[in-house]
Write an enzyme that holds these catalytic residues in place. Sequence first.
Site, short mmCIF file in Angstrom:
data_model
loop_
_atom_site.label_atom_id
_atom_site.label_comp_id
_atom_site.label_asym_id
_atom_site.label_seq_id
_atom_site.Cartn_x
_atom_site.Cartn_y
_atom_site.Cartn_z
N LYS A 1 0.82 -1.21 0.00
CA LYS A 1 0.00 0.00 0.00
C LYS A 1 0.86 1.27 0.00
O LYS A 1 0.44 2.31 -0.49
CB LYS A 1 -0.93 0.03 1.21
CG LYS A 1 -1.80 -1.20 1.41
CD LYS A 1 -2.88 -1.32 0.36
CE LYS A 1 -4.05 -2.21 0.72
NZ LYS A 1 -3.76 -3.63 0.91
C1 LIG Z 1 -4.46 -4.75 0.56
C2 LIG Z 1 -3.73 -6.03 0.54
C3 LIG Z 1 -4.04 -7.03 -0.38
C4 LIG Z 1 -5.19 -6.92 -1.35
O1 LIG Z 1 -4.98 -5.90 -2.29
P1 LIG Z 1 -6.19 -5.37 -3.17
O2 LIG Z 1 -5.64 -4.24 -3.95
O3 LIG Z 1 -7.26 -4.95 -2.21
O4 LIG Z 1 -6.64 -6.51 -4.01
C5 LIG Z 1 -3.25 -8.17 -0.39
N1 LIG Z 1 -2.23 -8.33 0.47
C6 LIG Z 1 -1.92 -7.39 1.39
C7 LIG Z 1 -0.79 -7.63 2.32
C8 LIG Z 1 -2.64 -6.21 1.44
O5 LIG Z 1 -2.33 -5.27 2.34
#
Ligand SMILES: *Cc1c(COP(=O)(O)O)cnc(C)c1O
Length: 466
Positions: free
Chosen positions: A112
Site C-alpha cells: 500500500k
Molecule cells: C491490501 C492487501 C491485499 C489486497 O490488495 P487489493 O488491492 O485490495 O486486491 C493483499 N495483500 C496485502 C498484504 C494487502 O495489504
Amino acid sequence: MLYVSTRGSAPALDFEGVTLAGLASDGGLYVPAEWPGFTPDEIAAMKGLPYAELAVKIMAPFVGDSLSEDKLLGLCREAYGTFAHDAVTPLVQFDEQHWLLELFHGPTLAFKDVALQLLGRLFETFLGRHDDHLTIVGATSGDTGSAAIDAVAGREKVDIFMLHPKGRVSDVQRRQMTTVLAPNVYNIAIDGSFDDAQAMVKRMFGDTAMTGRFHISAVNSINWARLMAQVVYYFAAALQLGAPQRKVAFSVPTGNFGDVFAGYVAAKMGLPIERLIVATNVNDILHRALGDGDYSAGTVTPTAAPSMDIQVSSNFERLLFDCGGRDGAALAEQMRGFEASKAMRLTNAQREGAAALFTSARADADDMAQAMRWAHEHCGETIDPHTAIGLHAARAAGIDPAIPVVTLATAHPAKFPDAVERAIGSRPSLPARVGDLFEREERYVELPGDYDAIAAYVAEHATPNG
Ligand SMILES: *Cc1c(COP(=O)(O)O)cnc(C)c1O
C-alpha cells in the site's frame, strides 16, 4: 486526460479532480476515458530507468495537465525515497520459473505504501492550490490504514479518519495505525467486518449532511491515483524479465481487486502480460465470479491473511465496466441489483472480457502454509500469508514453463509473525525502522458498527471545509 464514472452520470473530471474526489458522486468509480498506450519500442526504451523516472513515464499520460513532468518527478523521488531498498520494488528469484516482486520496503511494510506515499504528496500539492480542507474517511482490512496514516500524518489541510474491524487486524497492523499520535489522525475500531466498515464509508460519500459540510475524500483503492501508481511496478518487473520481447505472468493476492486491476491497466497500455492470476483465500467471491460468472457475497471468514478477508471487491466494478462495453447506465442498474441482493450474474461480455486475461485460484489455510514452507525450505525465502496465497496460485495456475511468473509480495512477513511461525517454525523479526512499535503509546476509539455513530464522531472532530 479526462476520467468518467463507471455509473455514467457523474461529471467527467481531470486527474486533479479524481484524486481529490475518490468516489464519483453517482456512486461509481472513475476510470480514464480511454487507455493511453505505448508501442513495443517505447516500452523497450524504458529498460534500466531508475524507479522514479519509470514512474513518471507510466503516469504522465494519466496525470495530463494536472502536474508538470518536473513536479511529478519531484513527488515520485520524495515518495520512493522513503523506501528502504534502492530498487524500490526489487525482484527476487524462487526457481527457474517463479519470481517474487517485493513490494513491502516502504514505511509500513506493505505494498500500500507504493501508492499512498505518492497520494499523500498529491493531496498536499493539489490542496495547496485551493482554499480547501480534506477529510479522508477510510476503511481498512489492515494495511491501507497504516499506509494512509503514514502518508498524511501531520500534513496540513488534511484530517484522516480510519475505520478498522475490531480484533480482526494483527497487533502489528493495529499498532502501526494507533501509535501515530499526530493530531490530524483519528483511528476508530468498529464492531463488524471490513465490509461493514467499507459500506459505512461509501454511505458517508452519499450523505449530503456530511458532504455539504466537509470535503470528504477516499484513500481506499477506489481512488484512481492509487491504481495508477501501482501500474508502475508491473512494468518494472516485466522489463527486468525481458519485456516487451518476452511475456510475463503475474500472480496477485487479491482483496479489493485494486492491485490486480493495475495489472490489467498495464496490459491495456501495451505491456505483454500472458496472464493475471487472481489469488484469493477462502473468501473467494472473485474466484467464483471469474470461474462461472456468479458474483455473490457470502459472509466474511476471518483468515490468517486478513487484508484479503473481503467479499465485496470495489474495484471489480472497473473491470465490469471496461469489459462490458463501458455502458455506465447498464452497469449502474447491475450494481443497484447487486447492492440490493448481494448477488449478480456477470454478462457474457463481462465474462469473456475477463477470461481473456484473468485466471483465478483459491487457497485454503493448508495451501497457504504449504506455500510458506516451500518458499522457506526450497528457496530460503520467508513470505507472509498473503504472498503465500499468491505463490500457491502461481504454482497451481499451469502457466507454460517458458513464461516467467511473478508473485507479488504484498506484505513483509514480520507483519504477521504468528501465522509465519505456525507455518515454518521460526518468527520473522521486525525491520529496525519499526522495531520499537510495541513500546509506543496507542490511541483509538471504539464505536459500534452503526453509521450514525460513525458520522457523528467524524462530524464532531473534522475540520469543516472553507
Ligand atoms: C491490501 C492487501 C491485499 C489486497 O490488495 P487489493 O488491492 O485490495 O486486491 C493483499 N495483500 C496485502 C498484504 C494487502 O495489504
